[in-house]
Design a protein around this motif. Sequence first.
Motif, PDB file in Angstrom:
ATOM      1  N   ALA A   1      -4.885  41.871  62.630  1.00 22.94           N
ATOM      2  CA  ALA A   1      -5.690  40.695  62.271  1.00 22.94           C
ATOM      3  C   ALA A   1      -6.754  41.076  61.243  1.00 22.94           C
ATOM      4  CB  ALA A   1      -6.334  40.083  63.514  1.00 22.94           C
ATOM      5  N   LEU A   2      -7.378  42.247  61.418  1.00 19.74           N
ATOM      6  CA  LEU A   2      -8.370  42.715  60.443  1.00 19.74           C
ATOM      7  C   LEU A   2      -7.721  42.982  59.084  1.00 19.74           C
ATOM      8  CD1 LEU A   2     -10.446  45.258  62.592  1.00 19.74           C
ATOM      9  CD2 LEU A   2     -11.216  43.011  61.763  1.00 19.74           C
ATOM     10  N   MET A   3      -6.547  43.596  59.107  1.00 19.07           N
ATOM     11  CA  MET A   3      -5.851  43.902  57.857  1.00 19.07           C
ATOM     12  C   MET A   3      -5.483  42.618  57.116  1.00 19.07           C
ATOM     13  SD  MET A   3      -3.566  47.073  59.299  1.00 19.07           S
ATOM     14  CE  MET A   3      -2.608  47.328  57.819  1.00 19.07           C
ATOM     15  N   HIS A   4      -5.043  41.617  57.862  1.00 18.82           N
ATOM     16  CA  HIS A   4      -4.729  40.331  57.239  1.00 18.82           C
ATOM     17  C   HIS A   4      -5.995  39.693  56.679  1.00 18.82           C
ATOM     18  CE1 HIS A   4      -3.057  36.430  56.419  1.00 18.82           C
ATOM     19  NE2 HIS A   4      -3.942  35.875  57.241  1.00 18.82           N
ATOM     20  N   ALA A   5      -7.065  39.701  57.465  1.00 19.51           N
ATOM     21  CA  ALA A   5      -8.326  39.091  57.030  1.00 19.51           C
ATOM     22  C   ALA A   5      -8.852  39.764  55.767  1.00 19.51           C
ATOM     23  CB  ALA A   5      -9.364  39.165  58.144  1.00 19.51           C
ATOM     24  N   ALA A   6      -8.581  41.048  55.620  1.00 20.85           N
ATOM     25  CA  ALA A   6      -9.033  41.778  54.434  1.00 20.85           C
ATOM     26  C   ALA A   6      -8.318  41.310  53.174  1.00 20.85           C
ATOM     27  CB  ALA A   6      -8.830  43.278  54.634  1.00 20.85           C
ATOM     28  N   THR A   7      -7.148  40.687  53.338  1.00 19.14           N
ATOM     29  CA  THR A   7      -6.362  40.281  52.169  1.00 19.14           C
ATOM     30  C   THR A   7      -6.585  38.832  51.764  1.00 19.14           C
ATOM     31  OG1 THR A   7      -4.423  39.575  53.456  1.00 19.14           O
ATOM     32  CG2 THR A   7      -4.533  41.901  52.791  1.00 19.14           C
ATOM     33  N   VAL A   8      -7.201  38.033  52.634  1.00 17.83           N
ATOM     34  CA  VAL A   8      -7.390  36.615  52.304  1.00 17.83           C
ATOM     35  C   VAL A   8      -8.594  36.438  51.388  1.00 17.83           C
ATOM     36  CG1 VAL A   8      -6.317  35.856  54.468  1.00 17.83           C
ATOM     37  CG2 VAL A   8      -8.815  36.048  54.319  1.00 17.83           C
ATOM     38  N   ASP A   9      -8.626  35.328  50.718  1.00 10.79           N
ATOM     39  CA  ASP A   9      -9.744  35.002  49.848  1.00 10.79           C
ATOM     40  C   ASP A   9     -11.025  34.887  50.677  1.00 10.79           C
ATOM     41  OD1 ASP A   9     -11.471  32.726  48.345  1.00 10.79           O
ATOM     42  OD2 ASP A   9     -10.275  33.895  46.909  1.00 10.79           O
ATOM     43  N   GLU A  10     -12.130  35.289  50.088  1.00  3.91           N
ATOM     44  CA  GLU A  10     -13.413  35.226  50.807  1.00  3.91           C
ATOM     45  C   GLU A  10     -13.778  33.817  51.235  1.00  3.91           C
ATOM     46  OE1 GLU A  10     -16.720  37.360  49.161  1.00  3.91           O
ATOM     47  OE2 GLU A  10     -15.504  39.124  48.753  1.00  3.91           O
ATOM     48  N   SER A  11     -13.178  32.822  50.601  1.00  3.11           N
ATOM     49  CA  SER A  11     -13.451  31.437  50.988  1.00  3.11           C
ATOM     50  C   SER A  11     -12.748  31.062  52.292  1.00  3.11           C
ATOM     51  CB  SER A  11     -13.020  30.477  49.875  1.00  3.11           C
ATOM     52  OG  SER A  11     -11.605  30.518  49.716  1.00  3.11           O
ATOM     53  N   ASP A  12     -11.779  31.877  52.730  1.00  4.29           N
ATOM     54  CA  ASP A  12     -11.104  31.639  54.009  1.00  4.29           C
ATOM     55  C   ASP A  12     -11.954  32.240  55.130  1.00  4.29           C
ATOM     56  OD1 ASP A  12      -9.414  31.235  56.146  1.00  4.29           O
ATOM     57  OD2 ASP A  12      -7.685  32.244  55.229  1.00  4.29           O
ATOM     58  N   VAL A  13     -13.072  31.627  55.333  1.00  2.00           N
ATOM     59  CA  VAL A  13     -14.058  32.136  56.288  1.00  2.00           C
ATOM     60  C   VAL A  13     -13.509  32.149  57.709  1.00  2.00           C
ATOM     61  CG1 VAL A  13     -16.373  31.766  57.222  1.00  2.00           C
ATOM     62  CG2 VAL A  13     -15.946  31.410  54.794  1.00  2.00           C
ATOM     63  N   ALA A  14     -12.726  31.144  58.080  1.00  2.00           N
ATOM     64  CA  ALA A  14     -12.208  31.058  59.449  1.00  2.00           C
ATOM     65  C   ALA A  14     -11.357  32.275  59.804  1.00  2.00           C
ATOM     66  CB  ALA A  14     -11.410  29.777  59.630  1.00  2.00           C
ATOM     67  N   THR A  15     -10.456  32.663  58.914  1.00  2.00           N
ATOM     68  CA  THR A  15      -9.594  33.820  59.173  1.00  2.00           C
ATOM     69  C   THR A  15     -10.431  35.083  59.294  1.00  2.00           C
ATOM     70  OG1 THR A  15      -7.727  32.810  58.031  1.00  2.00           O
ATOM     71  CG2 THR A  15      -7.678  35.209  58.255  1.00  2.00           C
ATOM     72  N   ARG A  16     -11.377  35.232  58.411  1.00  2.00           N
ATOM     73  CA  ARG A  16     -12.230  36.424  58.415  1.00  2.00           C
ATOM     74  C   ARG A  16     -13.084  36.486  59.685  1.00  2.00           C
ATOM     75  NH1 ARG A  16     -12.881  38.806  53.323  1.00  2.00           N
ATOM     76  NH2 ARG A  16     -15.097  39.172  53.625  1.00  2.00           N
ATOM     77  N   ILE A  17     -13.689  35.357  60.043  1.00  2.00           N
ATOM     78  CA  ILE A  17     -14.541  35.318  61.238  1.00  2.00           C
ATOM     79  C   ILE A  17     -13.720  35.559  62.497  1.00  2.00           C
ATOM     80  CG2 ILE A  17     -15.868  33.761  62.731  1.00  2.00           C
ATOM     81  CD1 ILE A  17     -17.187  32.646  60.247  1.00  2.00           C
ATOM     82  N   ASP A  18     -12.537  34.946  62.574  1.00  2.00           N
ATOM     83  CA  ASP A  18     -11.702  35.115  63.768  1.00  2.00           C
ATOM     84  C   ASP A  18     -11.350  36.588  63.987  1.00  2.00           C
ATOM     85  OD1 ASP A  18     -11.769  32.405  64.305  1.00  2.00           O
ATOM     86  OD2 ASP A  18      -9.733  32.020  63.552  1.00  2.00           O
ATOM     87  N   ALA A  19     -10.943  37.272  62.935  1.00  2.00           N
ATOM     88  CA  ALA A  19     -10.567  38.682  63.067  1.00  2.00           C
ATOM     89  C   ALA A  19     -11.781  39.531  63.435  1.00  2.00           C
ATOM     90  CB  ALA A  19      -9.941  39.186  61.770  1.00  2.00           C
ATOM     91  N   LEU A  20     -12.894  39.297  62.759  1.00  4.78           N
ATOM     92  CA  LEU A  20     -14.109  40.068  63.054  1.00  4.78           C
ATOM     93  C   LEU A  20     -14.603  39.808  64.467  1.00  4.78           C
ATOM     94  CD1 LEU A  20     -15.953  39.663  59.659  1.00  4.78           C
ATOM     95  CD2 LEU A  20     -15.054  41.804  60.612  1.00  4.78           C
ATOM     96  N   ASP A  21     -14.540  38.556  64.904  1.00  7.72           N
ATOM     97  CA  ASP A  21     -15.003  38.217  66.249  1.00  7.72           C
ATOM     98  C   ASP A  21     -14.104  38.857  67.307  1.00  7.72           C
ATOM     99  OD1 ASP A  21     -16.653  36.731  68.173  1.00  7.72           O
ATOM    100  OD2 ASP A  21     -14.824  35.560  68.495  1.00  7.72           O
ATOM    101  N   TRP A  22     -12.789  38.819  67.090  1.00  3.96           N
ATOM    102  CA  TRP A  22     -11.866  39.429  68.036  1.00  3.96           C
ATOM    103  C   TRP A  22     -12.138  40.930  68.151  1.00  3.96           C
ATOM    104  CZ3 TRP A  22      -5.804  39.415  67.331  1.00  3.96           C
ATOM    105  CH2 TRP A  22      -5.198  39.761  68.544  1.00  3.96           C
ATOM    106  N   ASN A  23     -12.326  41.582  67.022  1.00  4.51           N
ATOM    107  CA  ASN A  23     -12.610  43.015  67.023  1.00  4.51           C
ATOM    108  C   ASN A  23     -13.952  43.306  67.698  1.00  4.51           C
ATOM    109  OD1 ASN A  23     -11.777  45.722  66.105  1.00  4.51           O
ATOM    110  ND2 ASN A  23     -13.610  45.594  64.834  1.00  4.51           N
ATOM    111  N   ARG A  24     -14.945  42.490  67.404  1.00  6.72           N
ATOM    112  CA  ARG A  24     -16.268  42.684  67.998  1.00  6.72           C
ATOM    113  C   ARG A  24     -16.209  42.500  69.516  1.00  6.72           C
ATOM    114  NH1 ARG A  24     -21.624  40.352  65.150  1.00  6.72           N
ATOM    115  NH2 ARG A  24     -20.081  39.926  63.563  1.00  6.72           N
ATOM    116  N   ARG A  25     -15.439  41.487  69.973  1.00 10.18           N
ATOM    117  CA  ARG A  25     -15.306  41.258  71.419  1.00 10.18           C
ATOM    118  C   ARG A  25     -14.578  42.417  72.096  1.00 10.18           C
ATOM    119  NH1 ARG A  25     -12.154  36.699  72.457  1.00 10.18           N
ATOM    120  NH2 ARG A  25     -11.610  36.526  70.260  1.00 10.18           N
TER     121      ARG A  25
END
Length: 121
Positions: free
Chosen positions: A30-54
């Motif tokens: 999920a983190l690797m995918h989030a790293a490849t999406v556009d920075e405007s795709d905040v939902a994907t980035r937040i979801d991956a970061l939140d999952w990792n943080r949890r």
Amino acid sequence: MSHQAYKTAATRAETPREMEYRLFGQVTRALMHAATVDESDVATRIDALDWNRRLWSALATDCSDPGNTMAKPLRAQIISISLFVGRHSSEIMRGEDDFDALIDINRMIMQGLATEVPSAA
């Protein structure tokens, strides 16, 4: 119904170490995918970061339990990594850093989990 039975059987067949490895693999992907999406795709980035943080928060909570039998230095290291993950995740969301460090940390943990532990003879 059969899907649930398969899922239950698969869970019973996994050791806790294998389950942790699988979870780290899912979060890291999920983190690797989030790293490849556009920075405007905040939902994907937040979801991956939140999952990792949890995930790391749960590990730190477990390590802070006085009944945890892992060596204290290892428990302290895991708690420190968890704190770093929280700080670094915030930096990523502010656009100050990238996902690489988090992905590398998770991969190192996965390598450790994949290492066979010799059984007592």
